[in-house]
Design an enzyme around this catalytic site. Structure first.
Site, short mmCIF file in Angstrom:
data_model
loop_
_atom_site.label_atom_id
_atom_site.label_comp_id
_atom_site.label_asym_id
_atom_site.label_seq_id
_atom_site.Cartn_x
_atom_site.Cartn_y
_atom_site.Cartn_z
N LYS A 128 0.83 -1.22 0.00
CA LYS A 128 0.00 0.00 0.00
C LYS A 128 0.86 1.25 0.00
O LYS A 128 0.47 2.29 -0.52
CB LYS A 128 -0.95 0.01 1.22
CG LYS A 128 -2.08 -1.00 1.13
CD LYS A 128 -3.29 -0.42 0.42
CE LYS A 128 -4.31 -1.45 0.00
NZ LYS A 128 -5.33 -1.77 0.94
N LYS A 208 -3.49 -12.11 -8.37
CA LYS A 208 -4.63 -12.51 -7.56
C LYS A 208 -5.85 -11.68 -7.97
O LYS A 208 -5.71 -10.48 -8.22
CB LYS A 208 -4.25 -12.22 -6.10
CG LYS A 208 -5.25 -12.54 -5.07
CD LYS A 208 -4.83 -11.92 -3.74
CE LYS A 208 -5.18 -10.45 -3.68
NZ LYS A 208 -5.29 -9.84 -2.35
N LYS A 211 -10.30 -6.36 -6.59
CA LYS A 211 -11.00 -5.18 -7.09
C LYS A 211 -10.00 -4.07 -7.42
O LYS A 211 -10.14 -3.37 -8.41
CB LYS A 211 -12.01 -4.71 -6.05
CG LYS A 211 -12.92 -3.61 -6.54
CD LYS A 211 -13.93 -3.25 -5.49
CE LYS A 211 -14.43 -1.84 -5.64
NZ LYS A 211 -15.52 -1.68 -6.57
P1 AMP Z 1 -11.35 -8.66 0.99
O1 AMP Z 1 -12.25 -8.24 -0.11
O2 AMP Z 1 -9.92 -8.28 0.76
O3 AMP Z 1 -11.86 -8.21 2.34
O4 AMP Z 1 -11.36 -10.24 1.02
C1 AMP Z 1 -12.42 -10.98 1.60
C2 AMP Z 1 -12.02 -12.43 1.69
O5 AMP Z 1 -11.84 -12.97 0.37
C3 AMP Z 1 -10.69 -12.64 2.42
O6 AMP Z 1 -10.80 -13.81 3.21
C4 AMP Z 1 -9.70 -12.82 1.32
O7 AMP Z 1 -8.60 -13.61 1.71
C5 AMP Z 1 -10.55 -13.54 0.27
N1 AMP Z 1 -10.04 -13.28 -1.08
C6 AMP Z 1 -9.97 -12.07 -1.69
N2 AMP Z 1 -9.45 -12.18 -2.93
C7 AMP Z 1 -9.17 -13.50 -3.11
C8 AMP Z 1 -8.62 -14.26 -4.18
N3 AMP Z 1 -8.26 -13.69 -5.33
N4 AMP Z 1 -8.47 -15.60 -4.00
C9 AMP Z 1 -8.84 -16.19 -2.85
N5 AMP Z 1 -9.37 -15.52 -1.80
C10 AMP Z 1 -9.54 -14.20 -1.91
#
Ligand code: AMP
Ligand code: TRP
Length: 339
Positions: A128, A208, A211
């Site tokens: 970040k 990965k 968004k």
């Molecule tokens: P976040 O939107 O960053 O709060 O992610 C919410 C959940 O989704 C967290 O447990 C992340 O680890 C999981 N997550 C987000 N992106 C991925 C991805 N590309 N592959 C697997 N898990 C993901």
């Protein structure tokens, strides 16, 4: 049904015997395929086996979203998404982080047992600092401390997340270990629980799905959008001609077919032998994703049309958690000499 639900056991009449799990998700707009395959599927499945607590982490989102109206709208959208994907308010507790102020109090206390050097080494903080160099606020540095507090306040032992959260979870363990060593055994060390898809790659096939990168497949979005996103996916870059044999093991489209039908081995074989082309395989994947999430998408739209219902679930969730959050804070204040 859009997610793999475990067969329903008899409803638990009380949660005393079920071990507790906790997870948090940022209110970052609609859920993408990475969120669902990497984490949300597990939230849905585990609500049948554990006392499950799921939190929309709006305090965490403040480290990068500063528009109040947007944050409020996204928080509700995330709640509607999770309910649409199968979280059942009678089986789990869904709430918004800022509705339980004890999270920030415990985070402050955890700040005092966390060396700054640990936080400066956190991969997401380092990243970040590069991606938002003009907005490196203190909250960004302290982000993992708040995450540790989220989990610890409910003394949760297991945390369903995607693999990208491994470093944060390791830090959570170190923070509670340090607390326990200094003030006496208080918190369990939380362990991550992964799905079969702990890291889902984005449509670029390299990074990965995220968004912030803009490489997502928005599973609750309009079918036309889903199709467009899937058709933009990068496949096996070495397969140039339609007649070239493909390498399904390195093709993100082929890999994702594993989660959308029992015939994924046949699909992979079709690619390997050039019986099918990448475009065919992508069209099929798009159809299956659209179909798989059709019911959830309808429910999502329905829930957004009834915001009071969504808000009611969130309020009830925060109220239900009050006694256990307050009990932990009483114990912690006492152990730390504050009362
Ligand atoms: P976040 O939107 O960053 O709060 O992610 C919410 C959940 O989704 C967290 O447990 C992340 O680890 C999981 N997550 C987000 N992106 C991925 C991805 N590309 N592959 C697997 N898990 C993901
Ligand atoms: N950092 C997590 C993410 O970006 C969100 C989160 C906040 C979380 N607190 C948590 C995840 C506690 C698990 C447990 O996805």
């Amino acid at each position: 049904m859009m997610t793999e639900l475990a067969p329903a056991p008899a409803p638990a009449t009380d949660d005393v015997d079920r071990p507790r799990i906790f997870s948090g998700i940022q209110p970052s707009g609609v859920v993408h395929l990475g969120n669902d395959l990497g984490a949300v599927r597990n939230y849905v499945k585990l609500q049948w086996e554990f006392e499950a607590i799921y939190c929309i982490v709006d305090y965490h989102a403040l480290t990068s979203t500063h528009d109040p109206a947007l944050l409020r709208a996204r928080t509700r959208e995330m709640a509607a998404s999770l309910l649409a994907l199968g979280l059942d308010p009678d089986r789990c507790t869904l709430f918004v982080q800022s509705h339980r102020p004890e999270h920030t109090e415990l985070a402050w206390l955890f700040n005092t047992v966390t060396p700054v050097s640990w936080l400066e080494r956190t991969p997401t903080y380092k990243e970040k600092r590069q991606t938002q160099p003009d907005d490196v606020n203190h909250g960004l540095l302290a982000y993992p401390v708040l995450q540790a507090a989220d989990i610890a306040i409910y003394k949760a032992g297991r945390v369903p997340v995607g693999k990208d959260q491994a470093a944060h979870l390791e830090l959570s363990r170190e923070i509670v270990r340090t607390f326990n060593a200094r003030y006496g055994e208080t918190f369990p060390e939380p362990q991550a629980v992964y799905t079969e898809a702990p890291t889902v790659l984005g449509t670029d096939g390299v990074r990965k799905m995220s968004k912030s990168v803009g490489n997502t497949i928005d599973v609750l979005g309009d079918p036309a959008l889903i199709r467009k996103q899937v058709m933009s996916m990068v496949t096996d870059t070495k397969r140039i001609l339609r007649t070239d044999p493909g390498r399904p093991e390195v093709c993100n489209v082929c890999q994702l077919h594993r989660f959308f039908g029992p015939d994924w081995e046949t699909i992979q074989d079709g690619e390997r032998t050039a019986r099918t082309g990448c475009v065919d395989t992508k069209k099929l994947l798009a159809d299956r994703i659209v179909e798989h999430y059709a019911v959830a998408r309808e429910r999502y739209i329905e829930l957004l049309a009834h915001p009071d219902e969504v808000d009611g679930v969130l309020e009830a969730g925060a109220d239900r958690l009050r006694p256990s959050a307050e009990a932990t804070m009483d114990e912690v204040r006492h152990k730390m000499g504050l009362r």
